[in-house]
Design an enzyme around this catalytic site. Structure first.
Site, short mmCIF file in Angstrom:
data_model
loop_
_atom_site.label_atom_id
_atom_site.label_comp_id
_atom_site.label_asym_id
_atom_site.label_seq_id
_atom_site.Cartn_x
_atom_site.Cartn_y
_atom_site.Cartn_z
N CYS A 1 32.90 -7.99 -78.86
CA CYS A 1 33.06 -9.42 -78.60
C CYS A 1 33.05 -10.29 -79.86
CB CYS A 1 32.02 -9.89 -77.58
SG CYS A 1 30.32 -9.92 -78.19
N HIS B 1 26.84 -12.34 -75.97
CA HIS B 1 28.30 -12.25 -75.73
C HIS B 1 28.97 -13.56 -76.13
CE1 HIS B 1 31.87 -10.41 -74.08
NE2 HIS B 1 32.14 -11.54 -73.46
N HIS C 1 38.37 -13.00 -74.41
CA HIS C 1 37.27 -12.26 -75.01
C HIS C 1 37.49 -10.75 -74.90
CE1 HIS C 1 34.82 -11.49 -71.05
NE2 HIS C 1 36.11 -11.58 -70.78
#
Length: 344
Positions: A259, A308, A320
């Site tokens: 991420c 994240h 993402h």
């Protein structure tokens, strides 16, 4: 005469114990038989557990990324210090060679001055501290001796700094290996769970994942939200160019990402250097508290521990790298616990 004794009978207590044990065994067997089918997790239960393990793996992955970044930084700093020490040692040797030449000249002219002999010692500090001796030296000689003294102290400090950083590097490498093993263990546990599914269930999950993994050729309604800035727009365009790339923990492009690897890579393509991990990225720029105030290219953070991060894509969507087994894709912000955004 033959004996007519009655056969010895087992005591009532022994019979009771044996009977009770046998009954218990039957009950346990029956319970085990009844419990066995219920231990088999459903496909949805397996998916929920696997998703949780993927989240745990991503948490460990971000710590892994942080340790890796620190290791690289320490290695550069140590290399710089070691280069400085090497150059400093050369300078010190030249200073001592200069004093050696002075001693040679004095010897040829009739002997070495005691003060010069002290110049050539390995530790001139003691001599320099003696004020009475300083009176016997010329200004040029005092200056030469002080330069040697300063250079020695400088080298000692740099060597001590290098030693501390080497110790820190060793600790960081240990942490790096621990986090790597933690990630791999979580992924292995997830795979074991997936292996308990039937072939049909695996196909159904794979189809479900494929529907979620929108490729770059598929259109997503991103609305008409403006970019946060020209560089934010460039970063978002870079991230769009790698839609469909696989998630790989510790990867930061150009063909696979985790991420924070995606977000740091995307901004690097726009000429902006941001930290490597989601936790560090959350500390830069201007914080945006409301989803309604987000603009395209803003960093978007999820989960309470900020493990994240993605890029705001507009119309309530985030671009993402989700987790192991998935690819870089669009997803609704509402699918994850939004914390805040950051405008770089």
């Amino acid at each position: 005469m033959a004996s007519h004794r009655r056969p010895k009978q087992q005591s009532r207590a022994r019979v009771t114990v044996l009977t009770t044990a046998a009954a218990a065994a039957v009950v346990l067997s029956a319970n085990a038989a009844n419990a066995a089918p219920s231990q088999k997790l459903t496909k949805d239960q397996v998916k929920a557990k696997v998703d949780d393990l993927y989240q745990q793996a991503e948490q460990a992955s971000e710590k892994f990324d942080g340790a890796k970044e620190k290791q690289q930084k320490l290695q550069k700093e140590i290399s710089t210090i070691q280069d400085n020490v090497a150059r400093g040692q050369q300078d010190l040797n030249k200073l001592r060679d200069g004093l050696g030449s002075l001693a040679t000249a004095q010897y040829r002219s009739g002997g070495i001055d005691p003060s010069v002999q002290l110049f050539l010692s390995s530790n001139p500090d003691d001599f320099l501290d003696k004020a009475s001796t300083l009176d016997q030296l010329s200004a040029q000689q005092v200056d030469a001796l002080k330069k040697i003294q300063d250079k020695q102290r400088e080298l000692a400090q740099e060597r001590a700094e290098a030693a501390e950083k080497l110790k820190d590097l060793s600790s960081t490498r240990t942490q790096l290996e621990q986090k790597k093993q933690e990630v791999q263990a979580k992924l292995a546990d997830a795979q074991k769970l997936l292996n308990t599914l039937t072939a049909k269930e695996k196909q159904e999950l794979a189809a479900q994942q494929a529907r979620a993994d929108r490729s770059s050729s598929q259109r997503v309604n991103l609305g008409d939200a403006p970019p946060a800035s020209g560089r934010a727009a460039a970063a978002f365009a870079a991230a769009q160019s790698v839609l469909g790339s696989p998630y790989v923990y510790g990867a930061s492009g150009p063909s696979s990402f985790d991420c924070s690897g995606l977000t740091s890579w995307a901004y690097a393509q726009a000429g902006v250097s941001i930290p490597r991990t989601s936790e560090s990225q959350a500390t830069i720029g201007t914080r945006i508290s409301s989803i309604n105030d987000l603009k395209v290219g803003d960093l978007v953070f999820f989960y309470g521990d900020i493990h994240h991060v993605g890029l705001y894509a507009g119309n309530g969507q985030v671009l993402h790298a989700p987790h192991t087994g998935a690819v870089v894709r669009y997803e609704a912000i509402s699918d994850m616990p939004f914390q805040f955004g950051v405008r770089v």
